[in-house]
Design a protein around this motif. Structure first.
Motif, short mmCIF file in Angstrom:
data_model
loop_
_atom_site.label_atom_id
_atom_site.label_comp_id
_atom_site.label_asym_id
_atom_site.label_seq_id
_atom_site.Cartn_x
_atom_site.Cartn_y
_atom_site.Cartn_z
N THR A 87 46.44 38.07 34.65
CA THR A 87 47.39 38.89 35.39
C THR A 87 46.76 39.47 36.66
O THR A 87 47.35 39.42 37.75
N LEU A 88 45.55 40.00 36.53
CA LEU A 88 44.87 40.58 37.70
C LEU A 88 44.48 39.50 38.71
O LEU A 88 44.58 39.72 39.92
N ILE A 89 44.07 38.36 38.24
CA ILE A 89 43.71 37.28 39.17
C ILE A 89 44.94 36.82 39.94
O ILE A 89 44.88 36.59 41.16
N THR A 90 46.06 36.70 39.24
CA THR A 90 47.30 36.34 39.93
C THR A 90 47.64 37.36 41.00
O THR A 90 48.02 37.02 42.13
N SER A 91 47.49 38.64 40.67
CA SER A 91 47.77 39.71 41.63
C SER A 91 46.84 39.65 42.83
O SER A 91 47.26 39.86 43.97
N LEU A 92 45.58 39.34 42.60
CA LEU A 92 44.61 39.25 43.70
C LEU A 92 45.02 38.17 44.70
O LEU A 92 44.96 38.37 45.92
N PHE A 93 45.45 37.03 44.21
CA PHE A 93 45.87 35.97 45.12
C PHE A 93 47.13 36.37 45.88
O PHE A 93 47.30 36.04 47.05
N GLU A 94 48.01 37.09 45.20
CA GLU A 94 49.23 37.56 45.88
C GLU A 94 48.91 38.52 47.02
O GLU A 94 49.68 38.66 47.96
N GLN A 95 47.73 39.16 46.92
CA GLN A 95 47.29 40.07 47.97
C GLN A 95 46.43 39.38 49.03
O GLN A 95 45.88 40.03 49.92
N GLY A 96 46.31 38.06 48.93
CA GLY A 96 45.54 37.32 49.92
C GLY A 96 44.05 37.32 49.69
O GLY A 96 43.27 37.06 50.64
N ALA A 97 43.59 37.57 48.50
CA ALA A 97 42.16 37.64 48.21
C ALA A 97 41.45 36.34 48.59
O ALA A 97 42.00 35.25 48.42
N GLN A 98 40.24 36.48 49.07
CA GLN A 98 39.41 35.34 49.45
C GLN A 98 38.24 35.24 48.45
O GLN A 98 37.09 35.49 48.78
N HIS A 116 40.94 43.36 49.19
CA HIS A 116 40.54 43.77 50.54
C HIS A 116 39.06 43.48 50.80
O HIS A 116 38.71 42.91 51.86
N LEU A 117 38.22 43.83 49.86
CA LEU A 117 36.79 43.64 50.06
C LEU A 117 36.42 42.16 50.14
O LEU A 117 35.50 41.78 50.88
N SER A 118 37.12 41.33 49.40
CA SER A 118 36.83 39.89 49.48
C SER A 118 37.19 39.33 50.85
O SER A 118 36.49 38.46 51.38
N ILE A 119 38.27 39.83 51.43
CA ILE A 119 38.67 39.39 52.77
C ILE A 119 37.62 39.82 53.80
O ILE A 119 37.21 39.03 54.66
N SER A 166 33.59 46.10 41.86
CA SER A 166 34.38 47.33 41.82
C SER A 166 35.16 47.46 43.12
O SER A 166 34.94 46.71 44.08
N GLY A 167 36.05 48.44 43.15
CA GLY A 167 36.81 48.72 44.36
C GLY A 167 38.00 47.80 44.53
O GLY A 167 38.43 47.10 43.60
N ASP A 168 38.54 47.78 45.73
CA ASP A 168 39.70 46.96 46.08
C ASP A 168 39.21 45.53 46.29
O ASP A 168 38.82 45.14 47.39
N LEU A 169 39.24 44.75 45.23
CA LEU A 169 38.65 43.41 45.29
C LEU A 169 39.33 42.52 46.31
O LEU A 169 38.66 41.72 46.98
N ALA A 217 33.88 37.55 42.23
CA ALA A 217 34.49 38.82 41.84
C ALA A 217 34.48 38.97 40.33
O ALA A 217 34.70 38.00 39.59
N SER A 218 34.22 40.19 39.87
CA SER A 218 34.30 40.52 38.45
C SER A 218 34.95 41.90 38.35
O SER A 218 35.49 42.40 39.33
N ASN A 219 34.94 42.51 37.18
CA ASN A 219 35.51 43.85 36.94
C ASN A 219 36.78 43.79 36.12
O ASN A 219 37.89 43.96 36.63
N ASP A 220 36.64 43.52 34.82
CA ASP A 220 37.75 43.53 33.86
C ASP A 220 38.92 42.66 34.30
O ASP A 220 40.09 43.07 34.23
N LEU A 221 38.62 41.46 34.73
CA LEU A 221 39.66 40.55 35.20
C LEU A 221 40.32 39.81 34.04
O LEU A 221 39.73 39.59 32.99
N ASP A 222 41.57 39.41 34.24
CA ASP A 222 42.27 38.51 33.35
C ASP A 222 43.27 37.73 34.20
O ASP A 222 43.28 37.84 35.43
#
Length: 474
Positions: free
Chosen positions: A293-304, A265-268, A260-263, A286-291
């Motif tokens: 589109t959301l996974i692509t967005s997470l990487f665009e945000q620098g997710a670790q 930011h929290l992953s970083i 949950s939360g800002d995946l 990471a989990s929480n209703d991913l697909d």
């Protein structure tokens, strides 16, 4: 697992009864199973469901209990029920191996047999192939978005029933998922299983740190801690504390899971904390209703993020819950022994069926998939030129290619399996290999470049002749 012969629509049985009364039940016929549009507005699909489809066909028969039920419906004559008592599928089935990249309009499964058996199996084949192909395709898209990170299928609790959950786990593995939470699927199909604990474990203990200690004592070799029951950053700190104790006992800290939360930011933050504490190999899950589109967005945000747990939106194909596959008659053999083409008309060109006993020739250049030609196996391939299916007035397109091979392989002959479906590991590897050989333009999620699929000269010409004749334009 035995599929009941009653896993069908009533109209398959009523047509069967009608064919028997007309004396047409033994007429040779060919049907094709295909879909008209690539799923998820994408550029491809991953073929799945072949093994259970073959098992259904090989084991098909009516039990006494099933015949008793049909008798009770009051619409079938005794002669028909006796016919069903001896009913078996003794036809021929061709299909691509599981994991093959496939595209709209081209045949996925071709069924040749007498009219009774080839018609009757329509509903069950569509049920099996539609769903598993859809889920395998969704899994492939999610894995593509994950950029080589592991994707775990976590969808059983949200799946559409027990059978949907089992089929989804199987298909998701073919599509590229690394493991499943579904223990029964693991046993049935040999899929790796993964999982640790839920929020309820932490809530029951009341104290997060104490719950992590208790879990580590019970299962020290399987410690990936869910850290967001209360405060996520504090949860990561607690996981690190227990991880240090695990290390003194010779066990690794598997990682932490964010649900949950800002995946991003929290992953970083979690990655920074784990590395600073000396746990560079601990995974951030990471989990929480991913697909995709959301996974692509997470990487665009620098997710670790190292591992993605994907459930609901994968196993339910959340954004397109049905593939829309259809099953159409291609030809039947007349009393003179000659095949007679069949065609279904429509005001929509995409819904006009393709006649004949069809095969697909796949063309490659430098290993890349460059085009598929639908041709009649009786007439042979006229050439690599593709006639557009929706707009027959467009110029013929011939892809530059070096090699070609037929896509549909005989899997079942005389009602018996002659080529067993590949093990899931082989099908999974094939899907990865074929998608790697597909143009990035065709694999992109938004506005993909259509993969060339068309008719050869013979099928195109016969189709246009049949359309004109059916519309009275002789």
């Amino acid at each position: 697992m035995r599929y009941s012969a009653l896993l069908t629509d009533l109209y398959e049985l009523t047509m069967l009864a009608g064919y028997l009364e007309e004396g047409m039940a033994e007429t040779p016929a060919v049907f094709d199973l295909f879909f008209r549009h690539n799923p998820f507005q994408g550029g491809y699909a991953v073929f799945a469901g072949l093994e259970p489809a073959l098992a259904y066909l090989e084991e098909l028969r009516f039990t006494g209990e099933e015949l008793f039920y049909l008798q009770g419906l009051g619409i079938f004559r005794p002669r028909f029920l006796e016919f069903l008592r001896e009913f078996r599928f003794r036809g021929t089935v061709t299909a691509p191996p599981e994991g093959t990249a496939v595209f709209a309009i081209e045949p996925l499964v071709t069924v040749e047999g007498n009219l009774a058996e080839a018609q009757f199996v329509e509903t069950a084949l569509l049920n099996i192939v539609n769903f598993q192909t859809l889920i395998a395709t969704k899994a492939a898209r999610v894995c593509q978005a994950a950029r080589g990170r592991s994707v775990l299928e976590f969808g059983l609790r949200r799946a559409q029933g027990f059978d949907g959950g089992i089929g989804a786990s199987r298909a998701a593995y073919i599509g590229g998922c690394a493991a499943t939470s579904n223990v029964l699927a693991g046993k049935l199909f040999g899929i790796p299983v993964r999982g640790t604990h839920a929020h309820s474990w932490v809530m029951f203990h009341g104290d997060e740190l104490a719950s992590f200690h208790a879990y580590a004592d019970a299962l020290p070799g399987n410690c990936t801690f869910l850290v967001d029951t209360y405060d996520t950053v504090e949860g990561v700190a607690h996981a690190i504390e227990v991880g240090k104790e695990l290390r003194t006992k010779g066990y690794p800290l598997g990682g932490i899971r964010l649900d949950s939360g800002d995946l991003a930011h929290l992953s970083i933050v979690a990655r920074r904390m784990l590395d600073a504490a000396g746990f560079p190999d601990a995974k951030v899950v990471a989990s929480n209703d991913l697909d995709e589109t959301l996974i692509t967005s997470l990487f665009e945000q620098g997710a670790q993020i190292d591992v993605f747990g994907v459930g609901t939106k994968l196993v339910t194909a959340f954004d397109q819950p049905a593939l829309g596959g259809v099953y159409k008659l291609g030809a039947s053999r007349g009393e003179d022994g000659q095949w007679r083409d069949a065609i279904k008309l429509s005001e929509q060109p995409i819904k006009i069926s393709n006649p004949g006993i069809l095969q697909v020739r796949r063309l490659r250049r430098d290993g890349e998939l460059v085009g598929d030609v639908i041709y009649d196996s009786e007439a042979g391939l006229a050439g690599p030129g593709l006639y557009d299916i929706e707009d027959p007035t467009r110029p013929v397109f011939t892809p530059a290619h070096e090699t070609g091979e037929d896509l549909l392989v005989t899997m079942l002959d005389g009602g018996r399996v002659v080529r067993a479906a590949d093990p899931l590991e082989v099908a999974r590897a094939r899907a990865a290999r074929e998608l790697a050989q597909l143009s990035p333009r065709t694999k992109r999620f938004m506005n993909p470049q259509p993969y060339p699929v068309g008719l050869d000269h013979n099928v195109h010409t016969r189709k246009q002749r049949l359309i004109a004749a059916a519309r009275g334009q002789r």
